[in-house]
Design an enzyme around this catalytic site. Structure first.
Site, PDB file in Angstrom:
ATOM      1  N   SER A 194      43.848  90.717  12.428  1.00  0.00           N
ATOM      2  CA  SER A 194      45.027  89.939  12.451  1.00  0.00           C
ATOM      3  C   SER A 194      44.730  88.552  12.336  1.00  0.00           C
ATOM      4  O   SER A 194      43.767  88.075  12.540  1.00  0.00           O
ATOM      5  CB  SER A 194      45.484  90.188  14.107  1.00  0.00           C
ATOM      6  OG  SER A 194      46.264  89.370  14.579  1.00  0.00           O
ATOM      7  N   TYR A 236      44.525  90.239  23.304  1.00  0.00           N
ATOM      8  CA  TYR A 236      44.695  90.670  21.983  1.00  0.00           C
ATOM      9  C   TYR A 236      43.773  89.935  20.955  1.00  0.00           C
ATOM     10  O   TYR A 236      43.050  90.494  20.150  1.00  0.00           O
ATOM     11  CB  TYR A 236      46.204  90.511  21.665  1.00  0.00           C
ATOM     12  CG  TYR A 236      46.482  91.061  20.197  1.00  0.00           C
ATOM     13  CD1 TYR A 236      46.411  92.257  19.889  1.00  0.00           C
ATOM     14  CD2 TYR A 236      46.752  90.072  19.201  1.00  0.00           C
ATOM     15  CE1 TYR A 236      47.034  92.805  18.650  1.00  0.00           C
ATOM     16  CE2 TYR A 236      47.170  90.437  18.075  1.00  0.00           C
ATOM     17  CZ  TYR A 236      47.226  91.444  17.661  1.00  0.00           C
ATOM     18  OH  TYR A 236      47.473  92.190  16.369  1.00  0.00           O
TER      19      TYR A 236
END
Ligand SMILES: [Zn+2]
Length: 699
Positions: A576, A589
């Site tokens: 990501s 996250y």
């Protein structure tokens, strides 16, 4: 797994009301589909049918007889009208004047296109003269196990005469071609009372005046042969069962060790995948006292040795006194002895113009108590080969139950296997995709990026197992992928990437399905957002559990399988942007994604000398098709950025340097690059797929 026995009860499925309304070619197709749909009648892709039909010649306007005969390739059960070749019968007959004898058989094939009727592009098969010269309007040529059993029995000719009371003739084994066509014609003309002919070591020819009569005769002969075997065959023709069958879970664990080991050794020149079969017919044979002795005799019927090679490789194994390690210890030696035996067979039988030796490794491997393992360059070929060996088992069973099994001579088998015409057929096959013979696992396969990735890898020829926690979504994904790419290359297994046992089990199932693993796409993920003081331990653990521990577990198991195979491999992590760039309100996250990226680098280091590569694809804001972006996360990102829910996609598009939306297909393209040989020399890399973001430029 089909049940080839029980052919004595073959049902007559002909519906006269339907057939009546059809044209003659349509009735031929109807009959062909009926016959080809039952594996007791003919094996997959085996056999052919024909009808001699009066038609108007488009050039002269006169009536002429046209031979409609199943063309080269395809399967009777599923073929359509365009699967038939059409040829002028009188031109085919005139070829007899050009025939120079058996040494010149193959040149006759070159004349067949000159006999084409109606500009039909379907190539005529080498069996065309067999149908053309039989002086009956409708002809079936089938490969039923029950009849091949008689055709390969030591006293097959006597059995044929006895069983069919003189209504079926006999021709000893001969390779199909022009000469065999002339012999069939001679016998059918000399004995007008015949309904058909048994071809020694091969199969059955039957005929009739109408399509219906021909169909009924074919069924009757097969029923009679099967009925005789059932009524008069001795029980246990393979001898007693000496190795009791393992339980399904024992089989799966054993395969998880055995299959990758075999796959590594068998993929020397061409990467191979496995199909495993363990139906009752397979188990009765492989676990019997006579399996090794009978398997060594070789298969019969041209289709059998073309698909399965002349013999399988039999591994001795007694699970009562031995462990998996004993079996694994026999792999290298067994394969090497097979290779030498195959090379010697090639040298013994080769002719001056034989094509070069093909891959010398076995296609079919038999293990008592376990089953049959078939390896080929693609899954469908492996599955079909396994089905052909089941046919071969049925043939041996029938022959041994009433007589003794005698396959065709080795030289004859070789001449079919290395037939120039078969070689030409192989060369015409389309070029395989860049990932043909490769096996990939895609975690989170029911989601947007996972689904697009599975699709892209399948399009390049890979076998793909998708995993997910959501069973319903997973099944939906499997059905959609199978619809696009066929059932053979698609598998789906439920897997919780945070659960060690679940991960291990799903890899065992992948090994059972495809034989090993080349590509892991670690993609299963979640996303969450919360300011740090509101990030609960539970939320933190959940992110770390799926995105760090989950990536670790699936990669560790993949690494172990790849190492056992010795063929290298590719680990692709879906990272990501947040792994590289700090983002406010998403500490759990971002930290978990950063851990995953660093894990990939560690694995790149450890895997380098094994040829196992690890790379990361870093997408950003892949909103369309995403399950993650469907609900809460999208709401959270909308609130954090002070925009409306509906404007999220546009917001992220405008935030990128190139002002473009990033789609799951864009990410899949990057995964494909790292999965395949195009990136053979790249490891430890990160590829951003984010439409440009200066903060995540790697350095
Ligand atoms: Zn045949």
């Amino acid at each position: 797994m089909h049940e080839a026995r029980g052919a004595e009860r073959l049902p007559d499925l002909w519906e006269e009301a339907r057939a009546e309304a059809m044209s003659e070619p349509e009735r031929l197709l109807y009959r062909s589909n009926l016959l080809g749909s039952d594996l007791r009648i003919t094996n997959f892709g085996g056999g052919n049918t024909s009808a001699k039909v009066r038609e108007r010649d488009p050039l002269t306007g006169e009536e002429t007889t046209v031979l409609w005969v199943k063309g080269s390739g395809g399967d009777l059960g599923s073929m359509r009208l365009d699967g038939f070749a059409t040829l002028y019968l009188d031109r085919l007959s005139s070829l007899k004047r050009l025939y120079r004898g058996r040494e010149h058989e193959d040149e006759m094939v070159g004349y067949l296109p000159h006999c084409t009727f109606g500009l039909n592009p379907r190539a005529a098969s080498i069996d065309t003269p067999l149908h053309a010269f039989i002086p009956h309007p409708h002809v079936d040529h089938m490969h039923p196990d029950a009849v091949i059993a008689i055709a390969t029995a030591e006293d097959g000719e006597r059995l044929t005469a006895e069983l069919f009371g003189g209504r079926l003739g006999w021709l000893p084994w001969q390779r199909p071609g022009f000469d065999l066509g002339l012999k069939l014609e001679g016998l059918a003309r000399n004995r007008p009372e015949l309904d058909g002919i048994v071809l020694g070591g091969h199969g059955l020819f039957t005929w009739g005046d109408t399509a219906r009569a021909c169909y009924q005769t074919t069924l009757r002969v097969i029923r009679q042969a099967a009925g005789h075997l059932a009524a008069h065959g001795r029980p246990q023709p393979f001898g007693p069962v000496v190795a009791p069958t393992l339980s399904p879970s024992e089989k799966t664990s054993l395969l998880a060790e055995l299959a990758p080991r075999l796959r590594g050794r068998l993929s020397v020149d061409v990467r191979k995948v496995m199909h495993f079969a363990d139906g009752p017919q397979v188990m009765e044979f492989v676990s019997s006292s006579r399996a090794e002795e009978l398997a060594a005799l070789g298969t019969s019927c041209p289709d059998h040795f073309l698909r399965t090679k002349i013999w399988p490789l039999f591994f001795r194994f007694d699970p009562a006194t031995e462990t998996a390690a004993d079996l694994l210890g026999r792999v290298d030696d067994g394969l090497e002895r097979y290779r030498q035996r195959y090379q010697a067979y090639y040298q013994r039988c080769r002719r001056a113009d034989s094509p070069p030796m093909r891959d010398p490794w076995p296609v079919i491997m038999l293990v008592p108590a376990l089953g049959l393992l078939a390896f080929a360059a693609d899954k469908t070929t492996a599955r079909v080969a396994s089905e052909f060996y089941v046919n071969a088992i049925g043939v041996m069973r029938g022959a041994e139950s009433v007589s003794a099994y005698r396959p065709v001579a080795e030289q004859e088998a070789f001449d079919v296997e290395y037939w120039q015409l078969e070689e030409a057929k192989l060369r015409r096959l389309p070029k395989p995709g860049s990932l043909a013979g490769r096996v990939a696992v895609v975690t989170g396969g029911a989601g947007g990026i996972g689904g697009a990735t599975a699709r892209r890898l399948l399009a390049e020829g890979a076998c793909v197992a998708v995993t997910d926690t959501d069973a319903a979504a997973l099944e939906e994904a499997r059905l959609a992928l199978a619809k696009e790419h066929g059932k053979d290359r698609v598998a789906a297994f439920r897997c919780d990437v945070t659960d060690e046992a679940s991960v291990r089990e799903s890899y065992h199932l992948v090994a059972r399905e495809f034989g090993g693993l080349d590509i892991l796409v670690s993609n299963a993920g979640i996303a969450s957002a919360a300011p740090v003081e509101e990030t609960s331990l539970e939320l933190w653990n959940r992110n770390l559990g799926i995105l760090a521990t989950g990536y670790f577990l699936v990669a560790r198991e993949a690494f172990a399988v790849m190492k056992a195979q010795g063929l290298g491999g590719s680990l692709v992590f879906i990272g990501s942007k947040n792994a590289l760039v700090a983002s406010a309100g998403a500490s759990a996250y971002g930290s978990a994604k950063a851990a995953a990226v660093h894990l990939a680098r560690c694995l790149a280091l450890e895997g380098a000398e094994l040829g196992i590569r690890a790379n990361v694809v870093n997408p950003d804001a892949v909103i369309r098709g995403s399950r993650i972006w469907g609900g809460r996360w999208r709401q959270e990102r909308a609130e954090a950025n002070r925009i409306a829910f509906a404007d999220v996609e546009e917001f992220y598009r405008n935030r990128s340097l190139m002002k473009r939306s990033v789609l799951p297909e864009d990410v899949a393209e990057a995964v494909l690059f790292f999965a395949g040989e195009a990136s053979a020399k790249s490891t430890g890399n990160i590829l951003n797929v984010d439409a440009g973001n200066v903060a995540s430029f790697t350095r």
